[in-house]
Write a protein that holds these residues in place. Structure first.
Motif, PDB file in Angstrom:
ATOM      1  N   LEU A  80       0.863  -1.162  -0.082  1.00 28.87           N
ATOM      2  CA  LEU A  80       0.079  -0.096  -0.118  1.00 28.87           C
ATOM      3  C   LEU A  80       0.933   1.403   0.047  1.00 28.87           C
ATOM      4  O   LEU A  80       0.453   2.194  -0.603  1.00 28.87           O
ATOM      5  CB  LEU A  80      -0.971   0.071   1.321  1.00 28.87           C
ATOM      6  CG  LEU A  80      -1.890   1.332   1.234  1.00 28.87           C
ATOM      7  CD1 LEU A  80      -2.925   1.313   0.023  1.00 28.87           C
ATOM      8  CD2 LEU A  80      -2.814   1.070   2.449  1.00 28.87           C
ATOM      9  N   GLY A  81       2.103   1.248   0.658  1.00 34.47           N
ATOM     10  CA  GLY A  81       2.710   2.241   0.748  1.00 34.47           C
ATOM     11  C   GLY A  81       3.483   2.801  -0.708  1.00 34.47           C
ATOM     12  O   GLY A  81       3.443   3.801  -0.983  1.00 34.47           O
ATOM     13  N   TRP A  83       1.936   1.937  -3.349  1.00 34.34           N
ATOM     14  CA  TRP A  83       1.009   2.267  -4.148  1.00 34.34           C
ATOM     15  C   TRP A  83       0.592   3.663  -4.277  1.00 34.34           C
ATOM     16  O   TRP A  83       0.238   4.490  -4.907  1.00 34.34           O
ATOM     17  CB  TRP A  83      -0.264   1.449  -3.991  1.00 34.34           C
ATOM     18  CG  TRP A  83      -1.674   1.874  -4.935  1.00 34.34           C
ATOM     19  CD1 TRP A  83      -1.633   1.422  -5.724  1.00 34.34           C
ATOM     20  CD2 TRP A  83      -2.547   2.685  -4.371  1.00 34.34           C
ATOM     21  NE1 TRP A  83      -2.867   1.997  -6.478  1.00 34.34           N
ATOM     22  CE2 TRP A  83      -3.524   2.864  -5.547  1.00 34.34           C
ATOM     23  CE3 TRP A  83      -2.720   3.675  -3.387  1.00 34.34           C
ATOM     24  CZ2 TRP A  83      -4.614   3.969  -5.535  1.00 34.34           C
ATOM     25  CZ3 TRP A  83      -3.947   4.156  -3.177  1.00 34.34           C
ATOM     26  CH2 TRP A  83      -4.758   4.443  -4.368  1.00 34.34           C
ATOM     27  N   VAL A  84       0.606   4.275  -3.025  1.00 36.23           N
ATOM     28  CA  VAL A  84       0.754   5.874  -2.617  1.00 36.23           C
ATOM     29  C   VAL A  84       1.772   6.539  -3.039  1.00 36.23           C
ATOM     30  O   VAL A  84       1.418   7.476  -3.844  1.00 36.23           O
ATOM     31  CB  VAL A  84       0.288   6.067  -0.854  1.00 36.23           C
ATOM     32  CG1 VAL A  84       0.384   7.294  -0.554  1.00 36.23           C
ATOM     33  CG2 VAL A  84      -0.699   5.237  -0.414  1.00 36.23           C
ATOM     34  N   LYS A  86       3.462   5.674  -5.641  1.00 43.58           N
ATOM     35  CA  LYS A  86       3.180   5.895  -7.279  1.00 43.58           C
ATOM     36  C   LYS A  86       1.979   6.794  -7.481  1.00 43.58           C
ATOM     37  O   LYS A  86       2.190   7.467  -8.618  1.00 43.58           O
ATOM     38  CB  LYS A  86       2.629   4.220  -7.923  1.00 43.58           C
ATOM     39  CG  LYS A  86       3.687   3.346  -7.629  1.00 43.58           C
ATOM     40  CD  LYS A  86       3.326   1.988  -8.215  1.00 43.58           C
ATOM     41  CE  LYS A  86       1.991   1.867  -8.807  1.00 43.58           C
ATOM     42  NZ  LYS A  86       1.535   0.457  -9.047  1.00 43.58           N
ATOM     43  N   LEU A  87       0.982   6.828  -6.953  1.00 39.90           N
ATOM     44  CA  LEU A  87      -0.155   7.842  -7.017  1.00 39.90           C
ATOM     45  C   LEU A  87       0.493   9.125  -6.892  1.00 39.90           C
ATOM     46  O   LEU A  87      -0.048  10.067  -7.711  1.00 39.90           O
ATOM     47  CB  LEU A  87      -1.223   7.682  -6.039  1.00 39.90           C
ATOM     48  CG  LEU A  87      -2.385   8.535  -6.058  1.00 39.90           C
ATOM     49  CD1 LEU A  87      -3.136   8.378  -7.480  1.00 39.90           C
ATOM     50  CD2 LEU A  87      -3.389   8.532  -5.035  1.00 39.90           C
ATOM     51  N   VAL A  88       1.131   9.531  -5.920  1.00 42.72           N
ATOM     52  CA  VAL A  88       1.637  10.724  -5.704  1.00 42.72           C
ATOM     53  C   VAL A  88       2.623  11.215  -6.758  1.00 42.72           C
ATOM     54  O   VAL A  88       2.584  12.331  -7.599  1.00 42.72           O
ATOM     55  CB  VAL A  88       2.483  10.940  -4.683  1.00 42.72           C
ATOM     56  CG1 VAL A  88       3.248  12.475  -4.473  1.00 42.72           C
ATOM     57  CG2 VAL A  88       1.461  11.247  -3.183  1.00 42.72           C
TER      58      VAL A  88
END
Length: 148
Positions: A80-81, A83-84, A86-88
């Protein structure tokens, strides 16, 4: 039981797809709009490869850190870290390249779409071709006894 062979095969297929998309999109972009088209195709393929590869790499790292225990909260925290992050990073990349004249946005868009679809197909092929045992810790007749 480990899914490392599946993830490494998916990474390999994703890299092959990224190179193919870079060549095709870069060539098409060059023919369509010159240097900005070439850069759009190459940048779209490269960013897609990095973002899609980070998911498999994060799962490999999380599996190694948690010693294969996918139920461990640390496993989910790592995945999840990433993924976050990557989103940023995607939002920052979108803002930075939004008004960048050196990149053709249409070629960039289609290169990203092609790389994502190709990577998904590569993941499906990797899943279909990788042999992962789903039964472990059994003793077959004739096997030496296990020391526990």
């Amino acid at each position: 039981m480990t899914v490392a062979p599946l993830l490494t095969r998916a990474l390999l297929y994703g890299a092959i797809v990224a190179v193919a998309v870079a060549v095709v999109a870069g060539t098409a972009g060059w023919l369509a709009s010159g240097l900005p088209g070439l850069l759009g195709g190459l940048l779209g393929a490269a960013l897609s490869a990095v973002f899609l590869g980070l998911t498999a790499v994060s799962m490999l790292v999380a599996g190694r850190v948690t010693r294969g225990d996918a139920g461990n909260p640390l496993f989910f925290g790592i995945v999840l870290g990433v993924w976050v992050l990557k989103l940023v990073a995607f939002v920052v990349a979108a803002i930075l390249t939004r008004n960048w004249d050196a990149v053709d946005p249409v070629v960039f868009f289609w290169a990203v779409i092609a790389a994502v679809l190709g990577s998904l197909i590569g993941d499906i092929v990797a899943l279909a071709r990788t042999r992962i045992p789903y039964v472990s810790d059994i003793e077959l007749p004739g096997d030496p006894p296990k020391v526990r």
